[in-house]
Every structure is written in C-alpha cells, then in structure tokens.
Design an enzyme around this catalytic site. Structure first.
Site, PDB file in Angstrom:
ATOM      1  CG  ASP A   1      30.872  19.444  79.622  1.00  0.00           C
ATOM      2  OD1 ASP A   1      31.912  19.893  80.134  1.00  0.00           O
ATOM      3  OD2 ASP A   1      30.854  18.460  78.868  1.00  0.00           O
TER       4      ASP A   1
ATOM      5  CB  VAL B   1      34.197  15.931  61.253  1.00  0.00           C
ATOM      6  CG1 VAL B   1      33.872  15.694  59.787  1.00  0.00           C
ATOM      7  CG2 VAL B   1      32.903  15.946  62.086  1.00  0.00           C
TER       8      VAL B   1
END
Length: 603
Positions: free
Chosen positions: A361, A203
């Site tokens: 991040d 995905v």
C-alpha cells in the site's frame, strides 16, 4: 450536406436506442442476479491461499476474539459467526450501499445513453464530486478506495483526480479526549506514565486511524502515535459483507454475459478484504515494519528509510514508531519526485523480487520526503498494515515476465502467464500471441494510460494517420471480442495486492516523469539477478536471452545484458531492449570484467 446530417442524426438515434436497450437489459440482469445472490448465505473470504502476511505479531492469537466478537487475526469461520449475529444490521448496510450507488450508476448510464462518452466527459466534474461525496458518506472503507484511485493522473480525468485527492486530507479527526482514553485503556496506564507530551490535535487523520506527535517519558525521543478510530473494525467488517455481496452480483453478470472469462472476481475481492481487515491489526503492522526494515538492511538497500518501531508500546489498536520530519511525497515539486523515483523503485523491486516480502500500500501519504537525510535515504516509507509475502517460484516467474516483456518475446511470455495461472495451459497460442503484442507493447513503452491509449490508436490506425496496419476500429472491436469470448484468461487473487502496489507506485512515478514505464525501468535490476543467481528457473531465463536460437553464447547479447545490469540500456526503434546491438555509450571491457567478478551483481 443535409442528407449527410440526417443520416448522422439517424445513426445517433439508433445508437442511443441500442444503448438504451443494452442498459435496460443490464439493469434487469443485475436485479435478477442480485435476487439470486440474496437467496443464498454468503461465506466470508477464505485465507487458505492469501498472500496477505498476518503473522507479523509473532504471537499465537489464532481463534481469539475481541469484546464484540471479531477475531484478532482474520478468521473465516469467526467472521461468519459475527455476521450471523449482526442480522438486520448487515441488511441495513447493504440497503444504504445500494441507496447511494444505484442512483449514481443510473446517472452514468443515462448520460451515456443520451449523449455517449462526450456527454460523460462534459459532466465528469459533477460526477467526480458526487462520487467523492458518496464515498465520504459511506465511510472509511470507501474513502480508502477513493484514496487509492486518487494517485492515477493517467487513468482519471483532472476533475476526478482533484475531487478524489480531497479524500487524502479531508478526513475529519475524532476527538482527542477519546483518543487519550483509548491510549490509556490499551496501555493500561495513565498517559503521562508513557508520554511526557503529546500534540493537542492529531497531526494527520486518515480513514482508519489518526496520528499524534508525542515525546517518550523514558528516553525523550519524539514518536508518532497512531490510534485506531473507535469501532472502525466493526464498520469495516460490515462493509466486507456488502462488498462481498456486490462482488457476487458482478460475478453473476460476468458469468451470464462473458461465460468464457475465468477470472474469479469474488476471489479478487476476498484478497483485498482480508488485507483491509488485517490493516487494522497494529501488532501485525509493527512486526511487518520491523521485519522489512531488517530485510532491506540485509540487502544493503539504503535508498528508503523505515522508521524504528517501539513494540513495547504497541497494541492491536495503537502503534508507536519513530517520528519522521517531512512532507508527503505527493506534495513535493515534480523534480523532487523524479529525483527519488530510482531509489524508491530499487527498494520496491528488492521487496517484490528479492526478499518476497513487500509493502502493498505505497500510496503518496505513506511516502515521506524527509527534511534531513538518514544516511543515503531521502524518502521514508511508513504504514505497514498491508504487507504481502510472495513465494520464490512466483518471484522467479515475475522476473521471467519482465525479461520477456522487455525483449518483445511474447511467445515465451505465454508460458509465464500459464505459470502465473493467468492463462490456461490449453490456450490457443495463435490467438494469444498477436493480441499480447497489440495490448502489451504500448504498455512497455511507458507513459501510463494516456500514452497507452495513444499508442493503441496508432496500432489500429485510429490516430488520424496512416501508420496503423491492424485494420481500424472494426479490427480493434474484433480483437476485444476475441479477448472476451475466445481467450479464457483469469486474474489471480494475489494480483489484487500486487496490482494495487504497482498501480500506486507507477501513478506517483508518472507524476514526476510523464514518460515513466515500470517494465523498462525494472530491467537493470532484473538483468543483475539473471547474472547473479543460480536457481534453475533464473538460469533458464538467462539461457533464453544469451542463446536465442543459437547453440552457443552470443557475445553481443552478453555485453548488452551486462550493460543493462549497469543501467546502460540499448533500445530498439520500437522501445524494446535491443539484444543484438551494443549501446553507443557502452561500458568498457575493464568495467564489465570488474562488475562480473564483484558482488555488485547482487545489488
């Protein structure tokens, strides 16, 4: 007119010749430094002072290596042993790196020499495409660098952003058959024993791993299964060598041309490299995710949702976590992005300034706008491979920095920068404070790099108006030279992580709100901390705000601080906090007393 035209042409020719001389000198110097670096062995980054959190797995894997000789947890000595065994493979990767980057940089220098910045801007689309293609060819390490830059609409031109944003979605997945084999090998059992179903194709595919949607055999719950790309750690380890060598070359050039500068760019690269290596330890990531989820729950922060981790199915190369139905925040309309900024910001400030454990991040792919709310949360935070730990002393100094920035107190900010090791204790304050004012004031006003440039031009009278009072281009050039030659500032290694997180979050926020400014937006959070915590460092900052030059508490300033803590900001005409003027829409006395006596000061 013709005389003037000839004079301009002559100046252009002289400027081009001068630029060509500088460029030639730089090329020669770079070659010399590169040769010098090549003659000495490179050491792997040292972890003794790193802020990267590597103990998420809570297991003793120190000194253990995998089947190819790479340490499970980053280890300087073991990395160097691995490098030595690679021999010509490292030289080949360095040659490959130079083969792509040198022609690209030569092209940029040629454009600047022949046509200046105008020619550079004219070719920005072509250059951006070339850069994106080079990153794709060089592989995961460089794709990740490009992805990090793709979220800064205020820094890069539109053409560059469009090209780099391709990197967010253009990563080619590896074959699902390989992925299934890897899952079975890591879990040491057949796929069907763990998952009753799994998507036929990933995905999502990223530079380091790809994700499948699966259903747990035991509970029927849907989960996200993240699987590391085959042999990616080996490639990344070689790239760490390449980037370390490039950093050594750059450091040598800085020391040759700007000897007063004290920033250790090799140390900055080291921190980033250690973080990048650690991102490929999914056991560490699972522990990070679980720990931060619990920390935010303990702090009553419910504006961000962190998915559950199924640690019994996690290994160094596989991460299984709760499935989230949603879309990347960066794909949302601007009004949706703007609506979730306050909650995301509160969660990040809590991580950075309250618990000292922050997601380093938070790029757009790691922030998901959920189809269905989880409690009060509309946004889910994922991917905890890179998390940093901050000491209490540094958190307190950062709080002090925000207070002094927002209050236009640059004299006190010098002390903060000394504490953070950005400036040396013996710096010349008479030089530093005025330059801080010129450089940081435009940033405090918000709006990102584009508005920063506009405000800077106003400061120096370079915007076509007469408002500037700093002496024009000559003064700006002189200030820049003063910074480079006379002020020995340095960028501490942990800024490689902190800066990365702030740059990324600010870039996302600017997409939803072009006027966003993180310093002023963070002020209410910091004001609440000043009013709630009793540590000496925080109390000192509070006293500086409340007492100023007076020997007694100034009631107006206390009122302004309480208002700020509740989000009612009093700004001066130059966009700083006005400590001596109560906001027009000030809270009532009853509301202020209720706040001071409540536990909301802590949240």
């Amino acid at each position: 007119a013709s005389t003037l035209d000839n004079e301009i042409k002559s100046r252009n020719i002289i400027d081009q010749m001068s630029a060509a001389s500088i460029a030639s000198a730089a090329v020669v110097a770079a070659a010399a430094v590169n040769a010098a670096v090549g003659m000495r062995p490179l050491q792997a980054p040292d972890v003794s002072k790193t802020y990267v959190y590597m103990n998420g797995a809570n297991t003793n894997r120190t000194g253990v290596v995998d089947e190819v000789g790479l340490p499970l947890i980053y280890d300087k000595d073991l990395i160097q042993i691995y490098w030595k065994k690679q021999g010509s493979a490292l030289t080949q990767r360095w040659t490959e790196f130079l083969g792509y980057t040198v022609p690209f940089l030569t092209k940029i220098i040629t454009l600047i020499v022949t046509g200046g910045t105008g020619e550079l801007q004219k070719n920005s689309g072509v250059l951006a495409r070339d850069a994106r293609i080079i990153m794709e060819k060089l592989g995961p390490t460089y794709v990740k660098l490009g992805q990090m830059m793709s979220v800064r609409p205020d820094v890069l031109p539109k053409e560059a952003l469009q090209e780099l944003q391709i990197l967010q979605d253009s990563v080619k997945p590896f074959d699902t058959k390989i992925a299934i084999k890897q899952i079975e090998k890591e879990l040491n059992q057949p796929l069907g024993a763990v998952f009753s179903e799994i998507s036929e194709v990933p995905v999502a595919a990223a530079s380091l791993a790809q994700v499948y949607k699966a259903k747990l055999q035991s509970t029927g719950e849907y989960v996200a299964v993240k699987i590391q790309r085959p042999s990616v750690l080996e490639l990344v380890s070689k790239d760490l060598y390449v980037l370390r060598r490039a950093a050594e070359v750059y450091q040598g050039l800085i020391e040759r041309f700007l000897p007063k500068q004290r920033t250790n760019y090799v140390a900055l690269l080291n921190e980033w490299a250690i973080g990048f290596y650690t991102e490929l330890d999914f056991l560490n990531e699972a522990g990070n995710q679980e720990r931060l989820k619990n920390l935010l729950i303990a702090e009553n922060v419910d504006s961000i949702y962190i998915p559950r981790v199924y640690k019994e199915y996690c290994t160094r190369r596989i991460l299984v976590s709760e499935w989230i139905d949603g879309i990347k925040l960066s794909d949302c309309p601007k009004d949706q992005i703007k609506s979730v900024i306050p909650g995301a910001q509160e969660a990040f400030l809590t991580q950075l300034l309250q618990v000292g454990f922050f997601h380093a991040d938070p790029h757009p792919g790691n922030l998901m706008y959920m189809k269905d709310k989880r409690g009060n949360a509309q946004v889910a935070l994922i991917d905890f491979g890179l998390v940093a730990a901050v000491k209490q002393k540094d958190m307190d100094t950062m709080i002090s920095c925000i207070i002094h920035l927002a209050n236009n107190d640059y004299a006190s900010l010098v002390d903060d920068f000394i504490q953070l090791e950005i400036l040396p204790a013996d710096c010349d304050r008479s030089l530093v404070v005025p330059l801080m004012d010129k450089a940081l004031t435009p940033y405090v006003k918000g709006g990102g790099a584009q508005k920063y440039e506009e405000e800077l031009k106003k400061t120096y009278g370079l915007d076509g108006s007469l408002r500037g009072n700093a002496g024009g281009f000559q003064a700006m050039t002189q200030d820049a030279l003063t910074v480079m030659n006379d002020i020995p500032f340095s960028i501490p290694p942990y800024f490689a992580l902190l800066g990365r997180a702030i740059i990324t979050l600010e870039g996302i926020a600017l997409t939803g709100d072009p006027n966003y400014g993180i310093i002023m937006e963070a002020y209410p959070f910091v004001a609440r901390k000043l009013l709630s915590e009793e540590r000496p460092e925080i109390q000192k900052a509070l006293q500086q705000v409340l007492y100023s030059s007076s020997s007694s508490v100034q009631s107006t300033r206390l009122s302004v601080l309480i208002n700020s803590a509740l989000g009612v900001i009093s700004k001066s005409t130059d966009s700083f906090i006005d400590l001596d003027s109560i906001p027009e829409d000030s809270i009532t006395i009853d509301a202020a007393i209720k706040f001071v006596l409540s536990d909301k000061r802590n949240h």
